[in-house]
Design an enzyme around this catalytic site. Structure first.
Site, PDB file in Angstrom:
ATOM      1  N   HIS A 221       0.879  -1.181   0.000  1.00  0.00           N
ATOM      2  CA  HIS A 221       0.000   0.000   0.000  1.00  0.00           C
ATOM      3  C   HIS A 221       0.914   1.228   0.000  1.00  0.00           C
ATOM      4  CE1 HIS A 221      -2.863   2.917   1.718  1.00  0.00           C
ATOM      5  NE2 HIS A 221      -3.830   2.075   1.401  1.00  0.00           N
TER       6      HIS A 221
ATOM      7  N   ASP B 181       3.089  -4.575   8.034  1.00  0.00           N
ATOM      8  CA  ASP B 181       1.851  -3.810   7.914  1.00  0.00           C
ATOM      9  C   ASP B 181       0.701  -4.813   7.991  1.00  0.00           C
ATOM     10  OD1 ASP B 181      -0.475  -2.675   6.955  1.00  0.00           O
ATOM     11  OD2 ASP B 181       0.402  -1.929   5.080  1.00  0.00           O
TER      12      ASP B 181
ATOM     13  N   GLN C 195      -4.538  -5.257   6.854  1.00  0.00           N
ATOM     14  CA  GLN C 195      -5.526  -6.147   6.235  1.00  0.00           C
ATOM     15  C   GLN C 195      -5.551  -7.525   6.906  1.00  0.00           C
ATOM     16  OE1 GLN C 195      -7.741  -5.307   3.981  1.00  0.00           O
ATOM     17  NE2 GLN C 195      -6.943  -3.284   3.458  1.00  0.00           N
TER      18      GLN C 195
ATOM     19  N   LYS D  97     -10.524  -0.957  10.295  1.00  0.00           N
ATOM     20  CA  LYS D  97     -10.725  -2.101   9.393  1.00  0.00           C
ATOM     21  C   LYS D  97     -11.159  -3.334  10.171  1.00  0.00           C
ATOM     22  CE  LYS D  97      -7.217  -0.522   6.084  1.00  0.00           C
ATOM     23  NZ  LYS D  97      -7.985   0.148   5.027  1.00  0.00           N
TER      24      LYS D  97
ATOM     25  N   CYS E 226      -4.900   2.494  -3.945  1.00  0.00           N
ATOM     26  CA  CYS E 226      -3.734   3.025  -3.224  1.00  0.00           C
ATOM     27  C   CYS E 226      -2.526   2.106  -3.343  1.00  0.00           C
ATOM     28  CB  CYS E 226      -4.045   3.263  -1.742  1.00  0.00           C
ATOM     29  SG  CYS E 226      -5.233   4.563  -1.477  1.00  0.00           S
TER      30      CYS E 226
END
Lengths: 406, 137
Positions: free
Chosen positions: A123, A200, A203, A226, A364
């Protein structure tokens, strides 16, 4: 035990509405999930009954708000199985968490000629902070290539790792392709070369059980919004011994021990990295979101989403003329695809008219699009409250788009 | 026809449609009827990049009037591009600057000019006005 999805759906007020005269089908969970009533109630209750600044007042409300905010930190620690609350830095979100690490390591670690290794399928928020760090320090950005399947080229990764590699920053799950990266394998390889690792997890945490001690990354970050929580709040997990060596990020209240004009001393972990009054309501909302996920069960959420992914993939194949972007063996609950000869913008516009919310465009992640030689995709991303019936509505809409533009 | 007359004509056309589906079918038709932009004009200098769809716009001075030719990679965007070209093409620069575009709202396509759409249309309208400024000085 099978989940009672209707019972779960009943907890999400936003799902029960019509959009453009059609029942809302919300498949843009990769961008942000909806919020259950318990999260909304926690925030409302805070502002209605408990609002006060934290960590400083001796009065009742301040003490109560502090306890609740700190309970969120403890809930997060338990949720990701961190060693101590000192390792749980509360941020505005994943983006701020990555920027914090990039900024602090630029001041303390990165030197000219060092290498920072990211992947093609990051991302933008896990690319740009490292580019900025490179500009500032003279370090060099290196990129792990991705295979046609959407999986990282692990041979290339091994080749790229070397003694100059100071940090590896990759996502746990790709927002654009849904690929679940083999971070259990990648983290020790980086450590063997003496590099730090940042994951990261934006997600991943909403969809899969994360145990930061098992993973053993040096930094792991994610966003509340999220994972059924509010926007503007997120977590940076960092190993204590590394966080202790890092200089602070934002200067201000909360993060100091003593301030004199000759110089100030900084607070202990985790407060050293938390300058200024934080998003207190957001923290309290995050705690409620974690409670929601624990009540439903993270394994149950993962199972439900895996079923939705398999069903949607099968149904899209039956439509014909679909190009899947990202076909990794290990995939999370999202499907990124293109309809032959049809622009994602056109398809997304018609789906919206039919009450279906998906994401279209570059997601993105422009380098991912460049890699696959496309300008964007259509992405349907699922959450625990989505159903096969909604996928049927979605597929009927896709067929309608095909007739209109085909 | 004046810019105002063309806008009213478009509003009349869209009044015939009972539902959004017919409207979008008509936009698809319009996109097909838009005279193709010359390939040599489809260059980066004429490209208006939106996150979602791209628009190419070229303008030339034709006496005291401005000629526009445009294209888009998305069909719905291209349909709206066709409408914008129809309204502003071959109009006096001064008229392009002075007239407000109200037809997009009136025919119920305002959402395509919202911030989140990033389809290049808002920038396209600005760019058409910039050309008008450039050609009127």
């Amino acid at each position: 035990m099978a989940l009672d999805i209707q019972k779960i759906r009943a907890q999400f007020p936003v799902l029960h509405q019509e959009v453009n005269g059609k029942p809302l089908v919300y498949f843009d969970n990769g961008a942000t999930s909806q919020k259950p009533q318990m999260v909304i109630d926690a925030i409302t209750h805070y502002y209605s009954k408990e609002n006060s600044n934290i960590h400083r007042g001796v009065h009742f409300l301040s003490q109560q708000a502090t306890d609740k905010y700190e309970a969120a930190r403890e809930a997060t620690r338990r949720f990701i199985n961190a060693d101590s609350i000192e390792e749980i830095i509360i941020t505005r979100g994943t983006t701020e968490a990555i920027n914090l690490v990039a900024s602090c390591l630029s001041k303390s670690l990165f030197k000219k000629g060092d290498e920072i290794l990211i992947s093609t399928i990051e991302h933008h928020s896990n690319i740009v902070p490292w580019q900025m760090a490179c500009e500032q320090t003279g370090a060099v950005l290196k990129v792990i290539p991705v295979l046609d399947s959407g999986e990282l080229d692990m041979d290339a990764y091994r080749d790229l790792l070397n003694e100059k590699t100071k940090l590896v920053a990759v996502n746990h799950i790709s927002n654009a392709l849904g690929t679940i990266n083999p971070i259990e394998e990648m983290i020790p390889l980086a450590h063997a070369k003496g590099a730090l690792v940042l994951i990261d997890g934006a997600q991943a945490v909403p969809h899969t059980k994360v145990d930061v001690q098992v993973l053993n990354a040096d930094f792991y970050c994610f966003s509340a919004h999220k994972m059924y929580g509010p926007t503007g709040i997120g977590i940076l997990h960092g190993k204590k011994e590394i966080l202790e060596k890092m200089p602070p990020y934002h200067g201000g209240g909360e993060m100091i021990k003593e301030v004199k004009f000759e110089g100030s001393t900084y607070n202990d972990l985790p407060f050293k990295f938390e300058g200024g009054t934080p998003n207190i309501a957001g923290g309290i909302g995050l705690e409620a979101a974690i409670r929601f996920m624990e009540e439903v069960g993270v394994e149950n959420i993962a199972k439900q989403e895996a079923e939705l992914l398999a069903y949607a993939t099968q149904k899209l194949k039956e439509v014909g003329g679909i190009r899947f972007v990202g076909e990794a063996k290990n995939k999370a609950g999202l499907v990124s695809f293109l309809m032959e000869g049809i622009h994602p913008y056109d398809a997304g516009t018609i789906l919206d008219k039919l009450g279906i919310a998906i994401r279209t465009g570059h997601l993105c992640a422009q380098p991912v699009m460049a890699r696959f030689d496309i300008t964007g995709t259509m992405r349907a991303s699922f959450a625990v409250y989505n159903t096969k019936e909604e996928i049927d509505v979605f597929i009927a809409a896709i067929n309608r788009v095909k007739i209109m533009f085909g | 026809m004046t810019i105002q007359e063309i806008q009213l004509e478009i509003i009349d056309e869209f009044d015939m449609f009972d539902d959004w589906m017919q409207k979008y079918d008509y936009l698809i038709e319009l996109s097909k009827d838009l005279p193709a932009i010359k390939e040599d004009l489809k260059v980066d200098d004429n490209l208006i990049k939106g996150c979602q769809s791209k628009v190419w716009l070229h303008a030339s001075k034709n006496g005291d009037k401005v000629s526009f030719t445009a294209d888009s990679d998305a069909i719905i965007t291209k349909g709206i591009v066709a409408l914008l070209v129809r309204v502003f093409d071959d109009q006096k620069a001064q008229d392009i600057l002075e007239n407000e575009l109200h037809f997009i709202d009136a025919i119920g396509l305002k959402e395509h000019l919202s911030m989140t759409r990033s389809n290049g249309l808002v920038s396209m309208i600005k760019q058409m006005k910039f050309y008008a400024i450039a050609f009127s000085s």
